[in-house]
Design a protein around this motif. Structure first.
Motif, PDB file in Angstrom:
ATOM      1  N   SER A   1      36.392  41.119  40.458  1.00  0.00           N
ATOM      2  CA  SER A   1      36.567  39.390  39.870  1.00  0.00           C
ATOM      3  C   SER A   1      36.422  39.008  38.524  1.00  0.00           C
ATOM      4  O   SER A   1      36.915  38.202  38.612  1.00  0.00           O
ATOM      5  CB  SER A   1      36.542  38.596  41.736  1.00  0.00           C
ATOM      6  N   ARG A   2      34.799  39.303  38.551  1.00  0.00           N
ATOM      7  CA  ARG A   2      34.804  39.549  37.000  1.00  0.00           C
ATOM      8  C   ARG A   2      33.955  37.746  36.560  1.00  0.00           C
ATOM      9  O   ARG A   2      34.643  37.120  35.271  1.00  0.00           O
ATOM     10  CB  ARG A   2      35.954  39.785  35.553  1.00  0.00           C
ATOM     11  N   ASN A   3      34.217  37.666  37.856  1.00  0.00           N
ATOM     12  CA  ASN A   3      33.532  35.515  37.899  1.00  0.00           C
ATOM     13  C   ASN A   3      31.650  36.584  38.373  1.00  0.00           C
ATOM     14  O   ASN A   3      31.708  36.687  38.819  1.00  0.00           O
ATOM     15  CB  ASN A   3      34.273  35.265  39.290  1.00  0.00           C
ATOM     16  N   GLU A   4      30.968  35.248  37.057  1.00  0.00           N
ATOM     17  CA  GLU A   4      29.679  35.612  37.036  1.00  0.00           C
ATOM     18  C   GLU A   4      29.107  34.565  38.162  1.00  0.00           C
ATOM     19  O   GLU A   4      27.979  34.586  37.793  1.00  0.00           O
ATOM     20  CB  GLU A   4      29.567  34.697  35.486  1.00  0.00           C
TER      21      GLU A   4
ATOM     22  N   ALA B   1      36.722  35.847  45.894  1.00  0.00           N
ATOM     23  CA  ALA B   1      36.570  37.095  45.378  1.00  0.00           C
ATOM     24  C   ALA B   1      37.234  37.864  45.020  1.00  0.00           C
ATOM     25  O   ALA B   1      37.948  38.298  44.116  1.00  0.00           O
ATOM     26  CB  ALA B   1      35.094  37.832  45.023  1.00  0.00           C
ATOM     27  N   VAL B   2      37.801  38.627  45.987  1.00  0.00           N
ATOM     28  CA  VAL B   2      39.578  38.942  46.565  1.00  0.00           C
ATOM     29  C   VAL B   2      40.433  38.200  46.504  1.00  0.00           C
ATOM     30  O   VAL B   2      41.205  39.238  45.607  1.00  0.00           O
ATOM     31  CB  VAL B   2      39.020  39.405  47.968  1.00  0.00           C
TER      32      VAL B   2
ATOM     33  N   GLY C   1      25.910  35.050  41.838  1.00  0.00           N
ATOM     34  CA  GLY C   1      24.365  34.634  42.377  1.00  0.00           C
ATOM     35  C   GLY C   1      24.706  33.637  43.583  1.00  0.00           C
ATOM     36  O   GLY C   1      23.333  33.674  43.878  1.00  0.00           O
ATOM     37  N   VAL C   2      26.039  33.175  43.438  1.00  0.00           N
ATOM     38  CA  VAL C   2      25.709  32.595  44.634  1.00  0.00           C
ATOM     39  C   VAL C   2      25.437  33.250  46.368  1.00  0.00           C
ATOM     40  O   VAL C   2      25.155  33.104  47.429  1.00  0.00           O
ATOM     41  CB  VAL C   2      27.168  31.954  45.259  1.00  0.00           C
TER      42      VAL C   2
END
Length: 220
Positions: free
Chosen positions: A149-152, A99-100, A156-157
């Motif tokens: 990060s805008r990672n969807e 994410a970073v 959840g993980v």
């Protein structure tokens, strides 16, 4: 398309989430101890909700490794297993580092300021010996990069593996062993501010991997 006949959908979803958060936090803090049986009637009286949202919350908690169902369908609070913690830590460290790494090029002054403020709150929580507030501030600190990060997939993980780690971190933040995270957070902020995505990711991974030091000394 007509409006669905189902009524109160959002209200039920809210009750389910509230039941999950209340149970999760009680397990993390040790209010509900390892091995303790979770009986629906007692939980209904405590939480003030019906059995359905409670059972749904317990299913999420079982998926997160905080409870398990025994033969005969009794649900108990899980013990803190060394391998489970190590497995969860490895995934959490990887996800936060990812994410970073993604977030740093996308960060602006607002994200950096939010991280600085969260770490300030984190330090204040330690000064006040407030483990719950320390965990909340730690969540806020690391959550900045997760959102940026805008990672969807990453959130959840992390929701799957973080609750197991928080049980151990509650112990850590209840003592002096977690104070090193204040300086580690400052280093992460400094690297993010300089735009060093790889360095910030590595520092973030190291921050999460320090939990293993506590695992080595704790009687799990």
């Amino acid at each position: 398309m007509p409006v669905p006949d189902e009524q109160g959908k959002h209200k039920r979803s809210l009750l389910r989430e509230q039941a999950y958060v209340s149970l999760r936090d009680a397990i993390i803090s040790g209010t509900l101890a390892p091995g303790e049986k979770l009986r629906d009637p007692e939980l209904e009286n405590w939480l003030g909700v019906s059995r359905t949202p409670i059972r749904e919350a317990l299913a999420r908690l079982e998926a997160a490794g905080l409870v398990h169902t025994l033969p005969g369908r009794s649900t108990v609070v899980s013990t803190i297993e060394r391998k489970t913690v190590f497995d969860a830590q490895a995934v959490a460290a990887t996800m936060h580092a990812l994410a970073v790494r993604i977030a740093v090029p996308l960060m602006g002054k607002g994200e950096i300021a939010a991280m600085v403020e969260a770490n300030r709150d984190f330090a204040a929580a330690f000064a006040a010996e407030d483990a719950a507030a320390a965990m909340h501030a730690d969540d806020a600190f690391h959550g900045v990069a997760v959102v940026a990060s805008r990672n969807e997939v990453i959130p959840g993980v992390l929701e799957q593996v973080t609750p197991v780690l928080r049980r151990l971190e509650f112990r850590r933040f209840s003592s002096l062993t977690g104070r090193q995270s204040i300086a580690q957070h400052k280093r992460i902020v400094s690297l993010c501010r300089r735009g060093d995505a790889d360095g910030a990711a590595q520092a973030t991974r190291q921050n999460w991997e320090t939990l293993s030091l506590l695992i080595d000394v704790e009687d799990l």
